[in-house]
Write an enzyme that holds these catalytic residues in place. Structure first.
Site, PDB file in Angstrom:
ATOM      1  N   LYS A 184       0.851  -1.189   0.000  1.00 41.93           N
ATOM      2  CA  LYS A 184       0.000   0.000   0.000  1.00 41.93           C
ATOM      3  C   LYS A 184       0.886   1.238   0.000  1.00 41.93           C
ATOM      4  O   LYS A 184       1.495   1.571   1.021  1.00 41.93           O
ATOM      5  CB  LYS A 184      -0.925   0.051   1.212  1.00 41.93           C
ATOM      6  CG  LYS A 184      -2.032   1.126   1.059  1.00 41.93           C
ATOM      7  CD  LYS A 184      -2.668   1.531   2.363  1.00 41.93           C
ATOM      8  CE  LYS A 184      -1.922   2.654   3.036  1.00 41.93           C
ATOM      9  NZ  LYS A 184      -1.925   3.941   2.261  1.00 41.93           N
ATOM     10  N   GLU A 259      10.186   0.743  10.216  1.00 41.31           N
ATOM     11  CA  GLU A 259      11.197   1.779   9.987  1.00 41.31           C
ATOM     12  C   GLU A 259      10.493   3.105  10.186  1.00 41.31           C
ATOM     13  O   GLU A 259       9.676   3.528   9.363  1.00 41.31           O
ATOM     14  CB  GLU A 259      11.784   1.659   8.575  1.00 41.31           C
ATOM     15  CG  GLU A 259      13.121   2.384   8.420  1.00 41.31           C
ATOM     16  CD  GLU A 259      12.977   3.811   7.926  1.00 41.31           C
ATOM     17  OE1 GLU A 259      12.800   4.698   8.795  1.00 41.31           O
ATOM     18  OE2 GLU A 259      13.047   4.043   6.726  1.00 41.31           O
ATOM     19  N   CYS A 293      13.847  10.754   6.569  1.00 39.01           N
ATOM     20  CA  CYS A 293      13.931  10.401   7.987  1.00 39.01           C
ATOM     21  C   CYS A 293      15.365  10.348   8.489  1.00 39.01           C
ATOM     22  O   CYS A 293      15.597  10.309   9.692  1.00 39.01           O
ATOM     23  CB  CYS A 293      13.217   9.091   8.260  1.00 39.01           C
ATOM     24  SG  CYS A 293      13.661   7.766   7.128  1.00 39.01           S
ATOM     25  N   GLU A 392      10.397  15.634  14.937  1.00 41.01           N
ATOM     26  CA  GLU A 392      10.667  15.439  13.516  1.00 41.01           C
ATOM     27  C   GLU A 392       9.842  16.428  12.702  1.00 41.01           C
ATOM     28  O   GLU A 392       8.609  16.405  12.737  1.00 41.01           O
ATOM     29  CB  GLU A 392      10.343  14.004  13.102  1.00 41.01           C
ATOM     30  CG  GLU A 392      10.771  13.692  11.683  1.00 41.01           C
ATOM     31  CD  GLU A 392      10.601  12.227  11.319  1.00 41.01           C
ATOM     32  OE1 GLU A 392      11.429  11.716  10.554  1.00 41.01           O
ATOM     33  OE2 GLU A 392       9.641  11.610  11.806  1.00 41.01           O
TER      34      GLU A 392
END
Length: 506
Positions: A184, A259, A293, A392
């Site tokens: 997906k 992850e 990331c 983040e």
């Protein structure tokens, strides 16, 4: 190929790829793919629903016995053909990636696409190298050996920042090991995942080995993770969503690979090459508009170099060229969406209350006003516990913090919940050796930041997740180890039986 190729015509049959063909989604919902450089809608499609996930999983289940039963050489040959088809389609893939993501075409052409093709080539070879412990008589009376077997149907969810590369990272180790997969992609960026799956079919991979469902997380994503016929879930995305994925996956006792987010530190010791560190920081912070990331987001600079580093980075950031992603001279494209741009701007605007915006920190006007652009931003004076240092951001923003001793620099670098990547900059091999040992991250670069290679693993620790993408280490995620043990004695009444019933014979 024209940079604005007709996506609607290309995917007229739908944005779901199941059992070797495109299909329309069965959900009531629709989604628009938007060119973030212009704000224009370039493709609309019906989203996948739970029934589409069922169909895709059934297709993967049907394909699994034959694909798992193929020899490693047969799977390898198919994947080599796959790499060849992708190479032929490289230009189309690069333009589609830049169209849906806003990436500069030079990044798509020189990084995303060739890196993905290299991944296919690597796993085509690795498919023939599945290894286990050497067969031997460990008990003395038996021969033991290890079988490394595929798990079954893999349900994977990929993010929007690197749609093609993340499709590759999810799909390739899974199918090289003999699994089948339902992927997906993010509903914002399904185009290159669909093209990737189509290329696999053109290369001769059997229908149902790679399936793609383009749908929203709460409907298609959650059902894919929860599906009882899915043997493993692999997810790349934010830590917050990763927690939800883990909750759903563990409820059905399936294997899971996560992850997740990162907040990579960039540690500059006082003997570092200043020019190299400044260039590395700008490249590491701004790659993919900071939507990475592993991007350099927190620069810790030892005080003797701090002022010069800030000045050098500010000058370099001011020289970065924002513009049309399809202009080969553009350095920085838009963020993936206006919502993401506004999120990044919110972080920076709040930081003005406790820190200094040295350069950037604004949405550009003029010809770029319609796009999701944000200027490269450098921030100083932020406390270690501030939002801009700890959270983040996923945008072109770098915070710089000074430190005094080496102990302090490493402690500050480790002072977040994350642990995906880090870098250390010094000419002293003992300093960098210490940093490589003590920085808590799944990857530590020395005197560089960002490079990845197919032969080496990628994955984090702590709140950045667990498990590995790329490299032969990824097979640990996508295979199950079976111990097979043969009796070599042909003795009917074995001594150990007497520990269960009867008396030992004298």
């Amino acid at each position: 190929m024209d940079q604005r190729f007709d996506v609607t015509e290309r995917f007229a049959d739908g944005a779901q790829y199941i059992a070797g063909r495109l299909r329309q989604g069965g959900s009531e919902g629709t989604h628009q793919v938007v060119d973030p450089a212009t704000g224009e809608q370039v493709f609309g499609y019906r989203l996948a629903g739970a029934a589409d996930v069922d169909t895709a999983v059934a297709a993967a289940e049907a394909a699994f016995p034959a694909w798992a039963g193929a020899t490693p050489g047969e799977r390898s040959d198919a994947m080599h053909r796959f790499a060849a088809v992708l190479t032929e389609r490289a230009d189309d893939l690069a333009h589609a990636e830049s169209l849906q993501c806003g990436k500069p075409i030079k990044l798509s052409t020189e990084f995303d696409v060739p890196g993905s093709i290299d991944n296919v080539s690597f796993f085509a070879g690795a498919a023939r190298q599945l290894e286990g412990k050497a067969a031997a008589e460990y008990s003395g009376d038996h021969t033991s050996y290890i079988r490394r077997e595929p798990i079954g149907v893999i349900g994977s969810i990929a993010p929007w920042n690197y749609p093609l590369q993340m499709a590759a990272w999810k799909v390739l180790p899974a199918i090289a090991a003999g699994n089948t997969i339902v992927l997906k992609p993010a509903e914002l960026t399904p185009l290159t995942s669909l093209m990737f799956a189509q290329a696999a079919t053109e290369a001769g991979l059997p229908d149902g080995v790679i399936n793609v469902v383009s749908g929203a997380g709460p409907e298609a994503g959650e059902w894919l993770v929860s599906h009882p016929a899915v043997a493993m879930t692999s997810f790349t995305g934010s830590t917050a969503v990763g927690r939800r994925v883990a909750e759903l996956a563990t409820s059905t006792v399936k294997r899971i690979h996560l992850e997740l987010g990162g907040k990579a530190p960039f540690v500059v010791f006082d003997d570092a090459d200043l020019e190299a560190a400044a260039h590395g920081a700008v490249a590491g912070a701004l790659i993919n508009s900071g939507q990475d990331c592993t991007a350099a987001t927190r620069a810790y600079v030892q005080r003797p170099l701090y002022d010069a580093f800030v000045a050098a980075v500010a000058d370099l950031m001011a020289s970065v060229r924002l513009g049309d992603p399809f202009d080969p001279h553009t350095d920085l494209g838009p963020l993936v969406s206006h919502a993401q741009r506004d999120r990044v701007a919110g972080f920076v605007d709040r930081a003005r209350g406790y820190a200094t915006v040295v350069t950037g920190g604004e949405i550009p006007g003029g010809d770029l006003a319609k796009g999701a652009y944000y200027r490269p931003t450098l921030i100083t004076g932020a406390p270690q516990d501030s939002e801009i240092v700890q959270s983040e951001i996923f945008g072109p923003v770098l915070a710089v913090v000074p430190f005094d001793s080496d102990d302090e620099g490493i402690a500050l670098a480790n002072d977040t919940p994350y642990g995906l990547a880090a870098s250390a900059w010094s000419r002293d091999v003992y300093r960098t050796g210490r940093a490589s040992r003590e920085l808590r991250a799944g990857c530590v670069w020395i005197n560089d930041h960002i490079p990845i290679i197919s032969e080496m693993p990628h994955g984090g620790v702590r709140a950045s997740g667990f498990g590995k993408d790329m490299s032969a280490y990824s097979f640990e995620e996508y295979t199950q180890v079976k111990h097979v043990m043969f009796d070599n004695t042909a003795v009917v009444r074995k001594d150990w039986h007497r520990t269960v019933f009867g008396d030992r014979q004298i």
